[in-house]
Design a protein around this motif. Sequence first.
Motif, PDB file in Angstrom:
ATOM      1  N   ASP A  16      -7.419  -0.628   3.522  1.00 16.05           N
ATOM      2  CA  ASP A  16      -6.164  -0.364   2.824  1.00 16.05           C
ATOM      3  C   ASP A  16      -4.999  -1.154   3.419  1.00 16.05           C
ATOM      4  O   ASP A  16      -4.080  -1.541   2.695  1.00 16.05           O
ATOM      5  CB  ASP A  16      -5.862   1.132   2.852  1.00 16.05           C
ATOM      6  CG  ASP A  16      -6.788   1.920   1.928  1.00 16.05           C
ATOM      7  OD1 ASP A  16      -7.615   1.286   1.242  1.00 16.05           O
ATOM      8  OD2 ASP A  16      -6.699   3.161   1.908  1.00 16.05           O
ATOM      9  N   PHE A  17      -5.035  -1.401   4.732  1.00 15.56           N
ATOM     10  CA  PHE A  17      -3.998  -2.245   5.335  1.00 15.56           C
ATOM     11  C   PHE A  17      -4.063  -3.648   4.743  1.00 15.56           C
ATOM     12  O   PHE A  17      -3.041  -4.222   4.343  1.00 15.56           O
ATOM     13  CB  PHE A  17      -4.167  -2.300   6.845  1.00 15.56           C
ATOM     14  CG  PHE A  17      -3.173  -3.210   7.530  1.00 15.56           C
ATOM     15  CD1 PHE A  17      -1.928  -2.729   7.919  1.00 15.56           C
ATOM     16  CD2 PHE A  17      -3.478  -4.552   7.769  1.00 15.56           C
ATOM     17  CE1 PHE A  17      -1.006  -3.571   8.536  1.00 15.56           C
ATOM     18  CE2 PHE A  17      -2.563  -5.392   8.382  1.00 15.56           C
ATOM     19  CZ  PHE A  17      -1.326  -4.905   8.768  1.00 15.56           C
ATOM     20  N   LEU A  18      -5.257  -4.205   4.685  1.00 23.39           N
ATOM     21  CA  LEU A  18      -5.418  -5.561   4.168  1.00 23.39           C
ATOM     22  C   LEU A  18      -5.076  -5.637   2.683  1.00 23.39           C
ATOM     23  O   LEU A  18      -4.504  -6.628   2.213  1.00 23.39           O
ATOM     24  CB  LEU A  18      -6.845  -6.049   4.409  1.00 23.39           C
ATOM     25  CG  LEU A  18      -7.241  -6.236   5.882  1.00 23.39           C
ATOM     26  CD1 LEU A  18      -8.707  -6.646   5.993  1.00 23.39           C
ATOM     27  CD2 LEU A  18      -6.342  -7.271   6.558  1.00 23.39           C
ATOM     28  N   ALA A  19      -5.415  -4.600   1.944  1.00 19.86           N
ATOM     29  CA  ALA A  19      -5.102  -4.582   0.512  1.00 19.86           C
ATOM     30  C   ALA A  19      -3.599  -4.579   0.269  1.00 19.86           C
ATOM     31  O   ALA A  19      -3.138  -5.006  -0.795  1.00 19.86           O
ATOM     32  CB  ALA A  19      -5.748  -3.370  -0.149  1.00 19.86           C
ATOM     33  N   GLY A  20      -2.838  -4.106   1.252  1.00 18.04           N
ATOM     34  CA  GLY A  20      -1.395  -3.991   1.081  1.00 18.04           C
ATOM     35  C   GLY A  20      -0.594  -5.200   1.515  1.00 18.04           C
ATOM     36  O   GLY A  20       0.639  -5.194   1.442  1.00 18.04           O
ATOM     37  N   ILE A  21      -1.250  -6.261   1.957  1.00 23.15           N
ATOM     38  CA  ILE A  21      -0.516  -7.456   2.380  1.00 23.15           C
ATOM     39  C   ILE A  21       0.195  -8.064   1.173  1.00 23.15           C
ATOM     40  O   ILE A  21      -0.458  -8.402   0.178  1.00 23.15           O
ATOM     41  CB  ILE A  21      -1.460  -8.490   3.015  1.00 23.15           C
ATOM     42  CG1 ILE A  21      -2.070  -7.940   4.306  1.00 23.15           C
ATOM     43  CG2 ILE A  21      -0.720  -9.798   3.298  1.00 23.15           C
ATOM     44  CD1 ILE A  21      -3.093  -8.852   4.953  1.00 23.15           C
ATOM     45  N   PRO A  22       1.516  -8.202   1.221  1.00 20.54           N
ATOM     46  CA  PRO A  22       2.233  -8.785   0.076  1.00 20.54           C
ATOM     47  C   PRO A  22       1.798 -10.227  -0.161  1.00 20.54           C
ATOM     48  O   PRO A  22       1.729 -11.029   0.774  1.00 20.54           O
ATOM     49  CB  PRO A  22       3.708  -8.715   0.503  1.00 20.54           C
ATOM     50  CG  PRO A  22       3.752  -7.643   1.553  1.00 20.54           C
ATOM     51  CD  PRO A  22       2.445  -7.751   2.274  1.00 20.54           C
ATOM     52  N   ARG A  23       1.546 -10.563  -1.412  1.00 22.21           N
ATOM     53  CA  ARG A  23       1.078 -11.905  -1.756  1.00 22.21           C
ATOM     54  C   ARG A  23       1.988 -12.596  -2.768  1.00 22.21           C
ATOM     55  O   ARG A  23       1.736 -13.738  -3.135  1.00 22.21           O
ATOM     56  CB  ARG A  23      -0.337 -11.817  -2.343  1.00 22.21           C
ATOM     57  CG  ARG A  23      -1.382 -11.238  -1.409  1.00 22.21           C
ATOM     58  CD  ARG A  23      -1.627 -12.130  -0.213  1.00 22.21           C
ATOM     59  NE  ARG A  23      -2.711 -11.632   0.643  1.00 22.21           N
ATOM     60  CZ  ARG A  23      -3.019 -12.172   1.820  1.00 22.21           C
ATOM     61  NH1 ARG A  23      -2.309 -13.189   2.272  1.00 22.21           N
ATOM     62  NH2 ARG A  23      -3.996 -11.676   2.557  1.00 22.21           N
ATOM     63  N   THR A  27       0.842  -1.195   0.000  1.00 20.65           N
ATOM     64  CA  THR A  27       0.000   0.000   0.000  1.00 20.65           C
ATOM     65  C   THR A  27       0.877   1.245   0.000  1.00 20.65           C
ATOM     66  O   THR A  27       1.786   1.376   0.819  1.00 20.65           O
ATOM     67  CB  THR A  27      -0.922   0.022   1.221  1.00 20.65           C
ATOM     68  OG1 THR A  27      -1.734  -1.151   1.214  1.00 20.65           O
ATOM     69  CG2 THR A  27      -1.835   1.247   1.197  1.00 20.65           C
ATOM     70  N   GLU A  28       0.612   2.130  -0.927  1.00 18.12           N
ATOM     71  CA  GLU A  28       1.386   3.361  -1.053  1.00 18.12           C
ATOM     72  C   GLU A  28       0.442   4.572  -1.033  1.00 18.12           C
ATOM     73  O   GLU A  28      -0.773   4.420  -0.947  1.00 18.12           O
ATOM     74  CB  GLU A  28       2.201   3.338  -2.350  1.00 18.12           C
ATOM     75  CG  GLU A  28       3.421   2.427  -2.287  1.00 18.12           C
ATOM     76  CD  GLU A  28       4.553   3.002  -1.446  1.00 18.12           C
ATOM     77  OE1 GLU A  28       4.554   4.217  -1.190  1.00 18.12           O
ATOM     78  OE2 GLU A  28       5.450   2.223  -1.052  1.00 18.12           O
ATOM     79  N   GLY A  29       1.026   5.731  -1.147  1.00 18.91           N
ATOM     80  CA  GLY A  29       0.252   6.960  -1.094  1.00 18.91           C
ATOM     81  C   GLY A  29      -0.493   7.246  -2.391  1.00 18.91           C
ATOM     82  O   GLY A  29      -0.484   6.448  -3.334  1.00 18.91           O
ATOM     83  N   ALA A  30      -1.131   8.408  -2.414  1.00 14.58           N
ATOM     84  CA  ALA A  30      -1.919   8.796  -3.581  1.00 14.58           C
ATOM     85  C   ALA A  30      -2.087  10.301  -3.601  1.00 14.58           C
ATOM     86  O   ALA A  30      -1.839  10.990  -2.595  1.00 14.58           O
ATOM     87  CB  ALA A  30      -3.294   8.121  -3.550  1.00 14.58           C
ATOM     88  N   LYS A  83      -0.622 -11.048   9.736  1.00 15.18           N
ATOM     89  CA  LYS A  83      -1.352 -10.479   8.600  1.00 15.18           C
ATOM     90  C   LYS A  83      -2.499 -11.402   8.192  1.00 15.18           C
ATOM     91  O   LYS A  83      -3.614 -10.942   7.894  1.00 15.18           O
ATOM     92  CB  LYS A  83      -0.408 -10.248   7.423  1.00 15.18           C
ATOM     93  CG  LYS A  83       0.589  -9.110   7.606  1.00 15.18           C
ATOM     94  CD  LYS A  83       1.410  -8.921   6.339  1.00 15.18           C
ATOM     95  CE  LYS A  83       2.319  -7.700   6.429  1.00 15.18           C
ATOM     96  NZ  LYS A  83       3.478  -7.924   7.306  1.00 15.18           N
ATOM     97  N   ASP A  84      -2.226 -12.710   8.156  1.00 15.64           N
ATOM     98  CA  ASP A  84      -3.277 -13.660   7.774  1.00 15.64           C
ATOM     99  C   ASP A  84      -4.431 -13.644   8.780  1.00 15.64           C
ATOM    100  O   ASP A  84      -5.605 -13.766   8.394  1.00 15.64           O
ATOM    101  CB  ASP A  84      -2.687 -15.065   7.660  1.00 15.64           C
ATOM    102  CG  ASP A  84      -1.776 -15.228   6.444  1.00 15.64           C
ATOM    103  OD1 ASP A  84      -1.857 -14.381   5.528  1.00 15.64           O
ATOM    104  OD2 ASP A  84      -0.995 -16.194   6.412  1.00 15.64           O
ATOM    105  N   ILE A  85      -4.107 -13.521  10.061  1.00 16.63           N
ATOM    106  CA  ILE A  85      -5.151 -13.453  11.093  1.00 16.63           C
ATOM    107  C   ILE A  85      -6.012 -12.212  10.901  1.00 16.63           C
ATOM    108  O   ILE A  85      -7.246 -12.263  10.962  1.00 16.63           O
ATOM    109  CB  ILE A  85      -4.523 -13.486  12.492  1.00 16.63           C
ATOM    110  CG1 ILE A  85      -3.988 -14.888  12.801  1.00 16.63           C
ATOM    111  CG2 ILE A  85      -5.519 -13.048  13.561  1.00 16.63           C
ATOM    112  CD1 ILE A  85      -3.175 -14.972  14.077  1.00 16.63           C
ATOM    113  N   LEU A  86      -5.367 -11.070  10.654  1.00 16.79           N
ATOM    114  CA  LEU A  86      -6.110  -9.832  10.447  1.00 16.79           C
ATOM    115  C   LEU A  86      -6.983  -9.916   9.197  1.00 16.79           C
ATOM    116  O   LEU A  86      -8.051  -9.293   9.132  1.00 16.79           O
ATOM    117  CB  LEU A  86      -5.142  -8.649  10.348  1.00 16.79           C
ATOM    118  CG  LEU A  86      -4.513  -8.223  11.671  1.00 16.79           C
ATOM    119  CD1 LEU A  86      -3.369  -7.239  11.429  1.00 16.79           C
ATOM    120  CD2 LEU A  86      -5.555  -7.588  12.586  1.00 16.79           C
ATOM    121  N   ALA A  87      -6.524 -10.687   8.208  1.00 20.00           N
ATOM    122  CA  ALA A  87      -7.294 -10.819   6.973  1.00 20.00           C
ATOM    123  C   ALA A  87      -8.469 -11.779   7.112  1.00 20.00           C
ATOM    124  O   ALA A  87      -9.446 -11.672   6.363  1.00 20.00           O
ATOM    125  CB  ALA A  87      -6.374 -11.290   5.844  1.00 20.00           C
TER     126      ALA A  87
END
Length: 329
Positions: A278-285, A108-111, A247-251
Motif C-alpha cells: 500500500d505504501f508503494l501504491a500510494g507513490i504520487p506519479r 494512499t488513503e483509508g477505507a 520512493k523510487d529506491i523503495l519501489a
Amino acid sequence: MLSRRGLLAGALAGAAALSARPGSAAAPSFRLGSLPFGTVAWEAAVIKARGLDTANGFELDVVKLAGNDAARIAFMGGQVDAIVGDLLWAARLGNEGRALRFIPYSTTEGAVMVPGDSPIRSLKDLAGKRLGVAGGPLDKNWLLLKAQARDAADLDLETKAELAYGAPPLITLKLEQGALDAALTYWTYCARLEAKGFRRLVGADDIMRAFGASGAVALIGYLVDGAAVQQKPEVVAGFARASRAAKDILASDPKAWEIVRPLMTAEDEPTFEALKRDFLAGIPRRTIAEERVDGERLYAVMQRLGGERLVGAGTALPPDLYFDGSRNG
C-alpha cells in the motif's frame, strides 16, 4: 612534553582549520518533523542511509514529534521546516495568509473495513450497523463517505448507522474484537487488518473518483514552511528530489526495505507485505498540474460538505500552494 590540555587545544585548532577550508562547510540542514508511528520515518531512513540528502546539497535533520498536535505546533512555531499534513489544512493556512508550499507525498488513503465473512457487501448494508470512524466528525474521509452513501445508496449514515468516533488504534481494535461491524480507518491500519483476513468495503480513492477525480489524488503531502522556501530554495528543491529518489529506491530495490522494516512494527510477513504494497501504491506519479486540477475539484466538494468549519473562509486552493521547485514555490 605537551600537556593533555595542550593536546586538546591543538586538536580543536586543527579541526577549526579544516572546517574553515573552502568547500568543507557543513551542508545546510532541512528539519523534517516525524511521528513515531508515521511512514515519514520510513522515507527519512532511506534518505539518510543512501546519502540522498548530502547528494542533493543538504543534511536531513529528523525531528521526532509525539503526535499530530505536536507536529502542527512545531510547524506553526517554526521549529521544523516541514511536516506531513493534509491538503485541506494546508489550503486553510494558505488562505489565512500563512506562507507555505505543498509537496504531494502519498495518494494512499483509508477505507471502510469489515470482517472477511461479514454479510456487509455494499454501502447500503451499513444501515443499522455499528460503524467506527477514525478521527472525528470533520475527518475528510468520513465526509466523503457520508456523501457517497447518500448519493449512491440513498443512506444517511449519521441517522441510519450506530456511529462511534475514536483514534485509529482504538477503532481498529474494536473492529477486531467484534464490537463494531465496520470501521473507516487510516490506510496503515487497513493494511494490518487485511493481513488478518479483513476486507475493504470501499476505499477513499474510489469515493474521490466518484466525485470527479481523474486519478489517484495526493491529499497528503509535505507542508513546507514559506520561510524555508524563500531563504533556502535550493535546499527545499533538494529535499523534494531526495524524497522522490527514496520512493523510487523503495519501489525498485527490495533490499531497501531492510532499512525500513525495523520501523514498521510488522509482526509477521503478511503484515509487512500489506504495508509495503500500500505504501508503494500510494507513490504520487502525476504532474503538479494534474494534482492541482483534482485538488480543486475535491476542495469544492469538501467546502460543500464541511463548510467553513472544515476548510476555513477560502473558496479555492491558494494559487501558489503546490511547490514547483522555484523560489516562489
